[in-house]
Design an enzyme around this catalytic site. Structure first.
Site, mmCIF file in Angstrom:
data_model
loop_
_atom_site.group_PDB
_atom_site.id
_atom_site.type_symbol
_atom_site.label_atom_id
_atom_site.label_comp_id
_atom_site.label_asym_id
_atom_site.label_seq_id
_atom_site.Cartn_x
_atom_site.Cartn_y
_atom_site.Cartn_z
ATOM 1 C CD GLU A 38 -2.471 1.779 0.268
ATOM 2 O OE1 GLU A 38 -3.502 1.167 0.057
ATOM 3 O OE2 GLU A 38 -2.348 3.028 -0.207
ATOM 4 C CD GLN A 46 -12.794 5.956 -1.261
ATOM 5 O OE1 GLN A 46 -13.262 5.686 -2.227
ATOM 6 N NE2 GLN A 46 -11.423 5.283 -1.273
ATOM 7 C CB CYS A 164 -20.832 5.113 -3.802
ATOM 8 S SG CYS A 164 -22.252 5.499 -2.743
ATOM 9 C CE LYS A 304 -16.569 -2.229 -10.157
ATOM 10 N NZ LYS A 304 -16.079 -3.482 -9.829
ATOM 11 C CB CYS A 339 -26.501 2.576 -2.426
ATOM 12 S SG CYS A 339 -25.759 4.026 -3.301
#
Ligand code: FAD
Length: 409
Positions: A38, A46, A164, A304, A339
């Protein structure tokens, strides 16, 4: 000469999916040798950026140092993966060094392709052009929402796939709610310009969303794809079926086109779409049994979302540990994604669904009816989910997750 490392398990990406999977595996097998590749020194929540763009969260609460979310027992390799050599069970990093593995988990997320919209990158964060899809820009969305009192406000959505899929609308509804409370909404022409042909992909949620489209008097422009922005001139150009259309704006909230990370798309692990080619239920690679994929970088046709990664991580943990023992997968992912559509400050339409648009509510309908705007769902989004994310999902506690349905061996 470039260094070469070796670990039993190598995870690419320390985002929502990568960290949750590492934590879930370590919960099941203490002492397992896991390395996480990473490059970033911060980890972002997010889903919180929608709230930042509406002045509800402070930006800082959506980020923590990467070191603070890395499982203590995992080795953090602070680099980017540059290419995969699955035939040799090896990953090459951007400095040319290699990492060998017995088991590989691919979770580098999705790439935001800002460059696909002409003129956009030069004007982001200025001239009324913003996006909640970047940490540093979400506060500018809130700044604009407070400034704009008249003119045209355009909210865009690119072609699928995007992470999203509700986020382009969430920002619009929360902005409208603010303008309505201030009494200026009547002076603002709000447009939702979506490259796709429907307001939301799962029909059951559309009536509740349409109520808000009507309440805020939003002009729905479907099949309208943003292709160019002239920030200084305050103009945006869209491709529609009828041809190109250019219009003025006071505020432009852009959701960028999104594609698989290039190094993944170029690799032998990619499906035709460029994403990691995995079985949609076991999340095991279709050609390399010692490779698994999850999160936004996976080829599965789910929504996603971090919520999807929350359910996928335990499935990968179970199946990947079995693969290390040369056993076949037994856990299955049902395509769950969620969502929370913030239709007004204090109310949410909580879309939760799996493969094929099958509704998959986490709560009984007397508590939360996801197809209606509800207050309890707002509390879930604003208070409970961030806490569950940092303290549950990233720690391998698997609340609201579990290892999925066992599938036939
Ligand atoms: P990410 O969390 O993006 O992590 C990918 C990681 O991989 C990053 O840390 C990155 O640095 C690293 N990486 C990239 N390239 C490499 C490389 N070459 N080598 C090694 N590492 C690499 N989800 C919800 O569930 N609910 C919501 O309400 C919601 N709202 C959202 C609103 C917005 C504005 C946005 C932007 C997203 C939203 N999401 C929401 C989606 C959610 O954030 C993502 O689906 C989730 O973060 C996916 O996890 P991931 O680990 O696959 O990717």
């Amino acid at each position: 000469m470039a260094q070469s490392l070796s670990h039993t398990v190598v995870i690419i990406g320390g985002g929502a999916a990568g960290i949750a999977t590492a934590a879930s595996m370590l919960k099941r097998q203490r002492g397992l040798d896991i390395a996480i590749v990473e490059p970033s020194d911060v980890h972002a929540y997010q889903p919180g950026w929608t709230m930042v763009g509406a002045g509800i969260f402070e930006p800082e609460v959506t980020r923590r140092p990467m070191a603070s979310v890395m499982p203590k027992a995992a080795t953090w390799i602070r680099a980017s993966a540059a290419s995969f050599q699955p035939e040799d069970n090896q990953v090459t990093l951007d400095d040319g060094s290699t990492v060998a593995y017995e088991l590989l988990i691919v979770a580098p997320g999705i790439r935001l392709a800002w460059e696909k919209i002409a003129g956009l990158e030069e004007t982001l964060g200025r001239n009324g052009v913003t996006s909640n899809y970047r940490y540093d820009l979400a506060p500018y969305t809130w700044e604009l929402v407070q400034q704009v009192k008249s003119g045209r406000a355009i909210f865009t959505q690119p072609p699928m796939p995007i992470k999203c899929a509700g986020a382009p609308q969430k920002s619009m509804y929360l902005s409208c709610d603010h303008w309505m409370r201030l009494g200026v909404l009547d002076s603002i022409d709000v447009e939702f310009r979506n490259a796709g042909g429907v307001l939301f992909g799962v029909q059951d949620y559309v009536p509740a969303l349409m109520e808000y489209v009507e309440r805020y008097d939003i002009a729905l422009k479907l099949g309208s794809n943003l292709i160019a922005v002239d920030g200084e001139g305050g103009q945006a150009t869209f491709q529609t079926e009828a041809g190109q259309e250019t219009c003025d704006f006071e505020m432009l909230h852009v959701v960028p086109p999104q594609v698989a990370p290039q190094f993944l798309a170029d690799s032998p692990l990619a499906a035709e779409s460029g994403f990691t080619d995995v079985d949609p239920h076991t999340l095991q690679h279709t050609r390399y049994p010692n490779v698994f994929g999850l999160g936004d970088a996976g080829s599965m046709p789910n929504a996603k979302t971090a919520a999807a990664a929350r359910k996928q991580a335990p499935v990968v943990a179970v199946n990947a540990l079995r693969a290390l023992d040369q056993k076949g997968p037994i856990a299955g992912y049902d395509g769950y994604g969620s969502c929370p559509l913030t239709v007004e400050r204090g109310k949410i339409v909580l879309a939760e669904f799996g493969y094929g648009g099958k509704l998959m509510p986490s709560f009984p309908s007397w508590l939360i009816d996801g197809t209606k705007a509800q207050r309890l769902s707002w509390i879930l989004k604003a208070d409970a989910l961030p806490w569950i994310y940092w303290n549950g999902m990233l720690k391998g506690r698997e609340w609201l997750a579990g290892p999925g349905n066992m599938i036939a061996q």
